[in-house]
Design an enzyme around this catalytic site. Structure first.
Site, mmCIF file in Angstrom:
data_model
loop_
_atom_site.group_PDB
_atom_site.id
_atom_site.type_symbol
_atom_site.label_atom_id
_atom_site.label_comp_id
_atom_site.label_asym_id
_atom_site.label_seq_id
_atom_site.Cartn_x
_atom_site.Cartn_y
_atom_site.Cartn_z
ATOM 1 N N GLU A 80 0.833 -1.204 0.234
ATOM 2 C CA GLU A 80 0.354 0.045 -0.150
ATOM 3 C C GLU A 80 0.809 1.361 -0.242
ATOM 4 O O GLU A 80 0.365 2.175 0.926
ATOM 5 C CB GLU A 80 -1.066 0.271 1.346
ATOM 6 C CG GLU A 80 -2.206 -0.753 0.901
ATOM 7 C CD GLU A 80 -2.924 -1.112 1.915
ATOM 8 O OE1 GLU A 80 -2.716 -0.456 3.139
ATOM 9 O OE2 GLU A 80 -3.309 -2.234 2.680
ATOM 10 N N GLU A 86 -5.112 -8.121 -0.589
ATOM 11 C CA GLU A 86 -6.432 -8.040 0.417
ATOM 12 C C GLU A 86 -7.133 -7.724 0.343
ATOM 13 O O GLU A 86 -7.518 -7.034 -1.424
ATOM 14 C CB GLU A 86 -5.438 -7.086 1.842
ATOM 15 C CG GLU A 86 -3.646 -7.249 2.054
ATOM 16 C CD GLU A 86 -3.622 -6.474 3.011
ATOM 17 O OE1 GLU A 86 -4.693 -5.810 3.597
ATOM 18 O OE2 GLU A 86 -2.073 -6.647 3.276
#
Length: 692
Positions: free
Chosen positions: A202, A302
């Site tokens: 991320e 995810e």
């Protein structure tokens, strides 16, 4: 005229045929060329990658466009809880097991990075693909600051520059952090275990200290530093490098920017992934990642809410999805999870053909090969100075019996289950009157309305065969084992009533673990019973641990320690593997102690059956572990009542029969050195006082 028309038709026909052939040939050669390029480029970016890493990456390439692997992340202090929850609710095992090398917060979680490695090894041996991540704290922060105290924070521009500049203090601290994890990845390499490695995820978001650093001197530099350190310095050749961004979004104060601004280049990345939360499964997230990767595999690194099957049918190039830890039950309806795991496009553990080769024979050994239970005793073990005294106590037992097996009752019926076994909800059972009958004598243990509890991890929807019955005596122990998915449920005080199942206690765990519960997971206080928190054995060990199984006796060898119980358990004294005690005798034997039958003893003098010889040899090689209090010296075979195909008759003689293991005098046993005694436990003396 007719001939002219016919000629024109014929010429047109052949012209069209030739055009079709030309297009077909061109398509053929293009496909051959594309295939050749694809095969040429499927190797990992690390030129020295291991055979296993190459095989795994090629599998992902081959999977692209045809199916998607299921995956489940697990918190490092609950290393298989989320995966086990999926198995329990769907009957399917996720193909990918995920976890995190984030350092434990010493004030909150109790685990180590070694625990994560050990679990990864167990999961790989089960057949799972392994993916690991690293929530690294800022280089100059202490690891104990953890996620909220450091990972999810920011650094100044000057701090960032020093972090990525070789020779500076912050750069050296960064290398220390990177190296601290390398030693654990090296253990997996030595076991030939490939890892989908997804560090610094991320990075295009604004929430992590390394996030939103664009350009060649931004995140890209950090990625290359780790890549170089692991590939060229540590020679970690088992890693598949997964560059894992967040799905781009323009959400106020929660932005995630374009993938390409943070991409280090094809020569540093094997797989591209995106984290997709809040059900934000836009097709653009899939398409932009696919375009950026130039044909490399892409994945949902995810997610919170899992993708619906129709999303995977539309976004066809994802090769895996992985749900985040407890989100699988906090943000997903059970029927949606079952629908996804049963979708034709989803590939679960039993469907994959990568990694360890599987056999059709189920592994029916409880717990890992490294488990305390499965370790033979050393040659010439140290005997405890109190051994003679303690054995003398056992010889004074009112029953007048030596160690012998409970084959008729007060033992453990263990039923084999699978995904086809009917499922029942198991409710917590309430004491309806004075429960003196629970332990078989007067005195009164529990008050009306008192409730023991299932553990927090206990999956209440349990596969239970229709003909299953608990231990027919008042303890009503009961266990269920799914060998294929390597899971167990155990209960004490189980009861089937009016079409429903109830139990006083309940535990749910992996039989690939070490078979030792962690006291940290139970908020128990001194003077309480461990039964209030889930375990069905008063010592807090799994009910199935040390149980003598019919099949292993018939096979001619038992390869684990055996569970036993004695009357004279020590008051508030226990040792590993026990995590508690209900012992009541001051100066007695601590629960968890190991008793060994003299390994030099000639067993032929006792007229034992072949099955009894197998048990006696296990007592010599592995020993007995005190796990409970009883009204005699007993060992525990599995309960075979209500079993049409198995019986202990003629194999093991129980307490009501003459002969057998009971004929071996107690003077031939010895208590091995007891160390690290813990002085606390259940205040059980008033419950048993009349026994002494």
């Amino acid at each position: 005229m007719f001939i002219e028309v016919l000629t024109n038709i014929t010429n047109n026909f052949f012209e069209k045929i030739m055009k079709i052939i030309s297009i077909s040939l061109l398509t053929f050669f293009l496909l051959v060329g594309c295939t050749a390029n694809q095969i040429k480029n499927v190797n990992p970016v690390n030129p020295n990658s291991s055979k296993e890493a190459k095989e795994l990456l090629k599998y992902l390439y081959d999977l692209t466009g045809t199916g998607v692997l299921s995956g489940q992340h697990n918190y490092p202090h609950q290393r298989h809880l989320s995966t086990d929850s999926v198995i329990s609710r769907t009957g399917k095992t996720p193909a990918i097991w995920g976890c995190d090398f984030i350092a434990p917060n010493i004030y909150r979680e109790k685990y180590s990075r070694q625990d994560v490695v050990d679990e990864a090894i167990r999961q790989y041996r089960k057949g799972c693909i392994i993916t690991l991540m690293y929530h690294q704290v800022k280089p100059f922060d202490h690891d104990s600051l953890g996620f909220s105290g450091s990972v999810k924070s920011h650094v100044t521009d000057d701090e960032w520059k020093e972090i990525i500049t070789p020779g500076t203090n912050y750069y050296n601290m960064l290398i220390e952090k990177i190296d601290s994890v390398a030693v654990y990845l090296k253990q997996l390499e030595e076991k030939n275990i490939p890892v989908l490695w997804r560090p610094y995820h991320e990075m295009n978001g604004i929430w992590f200290w390394y996030g939103d650093r664009k350009g060649s001197e931004g995140f890209i530099k950090l990625w290359k530093i780790m890549y170089d350190r692991y590939v060229n310095f540590h020679k970690l050749n088992n890693l598949i490098w997964v560059w894992n961004a967040n799905a781009p979004r323009d959400w106020k104060d929660d932005e995630a920017y374009d993938y390409k601004l943070f991409y280090p280049g094809d020569e540093y990345v094997d797989v591209l992934a995106a984290d997709v939360y809040k059900n934000d499964f836009k097709k653009s997230h899939h398409d932009q990642l696919l375009e950026l990767g130039n044909g490399k595999p892409i994945a949902i690194g995810e997610c919170g809410i899992i993708p619906a099957p129709e999303i995977l049918e539309e976004q066809t190039k994802w090769v895996w999805f992985m749900d985040w830890a407890n989100f699988i039950w906090e943000y997903n309806e059970p029927e949606k999870v079952r629908e996804l795991y049963n979708s034709p496009r989803v590939i679960n553990l039993n469907d994959i053909n990568i990694g360890l080769k599987k056999t059709n024979e189920l592994n029916k050994r409880f717990f890992s090969e490294y488990s305390f239970w499965n370790q033979p005793l050393p040659e010439n073990p140290e005997v405890d100075p109190k051994s003679e005294y303690w054995i003398g106590l056992l010889e004074k037992d009112q029953s007048g019996e030596n160690f012998g097996p409970n084959v008729g009752g007060y033992s453990i019926p263990i039923y084999e289950v699978d995904s086809e076994t009917p499922k029942y909800r198991v409710n917590e059972r309430v004491f309806t009157d004075k429960q003196w009958a629970v332990v078989g004598f007067e005195g009164g243990w529990f008050d009306k309305g008192e409730v023991f509890h299932h553990s927090n991890d206990f999956e209440k929807i349990v596969p239970i065969p229709e003909k299953a019955i608990p231990d027919k005596e008042s303890d009503a122990h009961f266990a269920l084992v799914d060998y294929k998915n390597r899971l167990a449920w155990d209960m004490w005080g189980a009861e089937f009533k009016d079409g429903q199942w109830f139990s006083y206690t309940g535990m749910f765990y992996s039989i690939d673990d070490d078979g030792v519960f962690d006291e940290y997971n139970f908020p128990i206080k001194d003077d309480e019973s461990i039964h209030h928190y889930g375990p069905g054995r008063a010592s807090g060990v799994p009910i199935i641990a040390g149980t003598i199984m019919y099949d292993e006796v018939k096979s001619g060898v038992i390869e684990h320690k055996l569970s036993c119980a004695v009357r004279y358990g020590a008051l508030k004294e226990f040792t590993y593997p026990a995590i508690w005690t209900d012992g009541v005798f001051e100066g007695g034997l601590p629960e968890g102690s190991v008793i060994q039958l003299d390994p030099e003893l000639d067993l032929t003098q006792f007229n034992l059956t072949e099955g009894e010889k197998v048990v006696a040899k296990a007592m010599q090689k592995y020993g007995l572990v005190i796990t409970d209090v009883s009204l005699g010296n007993v060992i525990y075979p599995e309960g075979l009542w209500n079993n049409d195909n198995k019986s202990w008759e003629g194999i093991l003689r129980g307490w009501s029969e003459k002969g057998g293991i009971k004929t071996i005098p107690l003077k031939n046993y010895r208590v091995l050195k007891v160390v690290n005694i813990v002085n606390k436990g259940d205040n059980a003396r008033p419950k048993f006082d009349h026994v002494f």
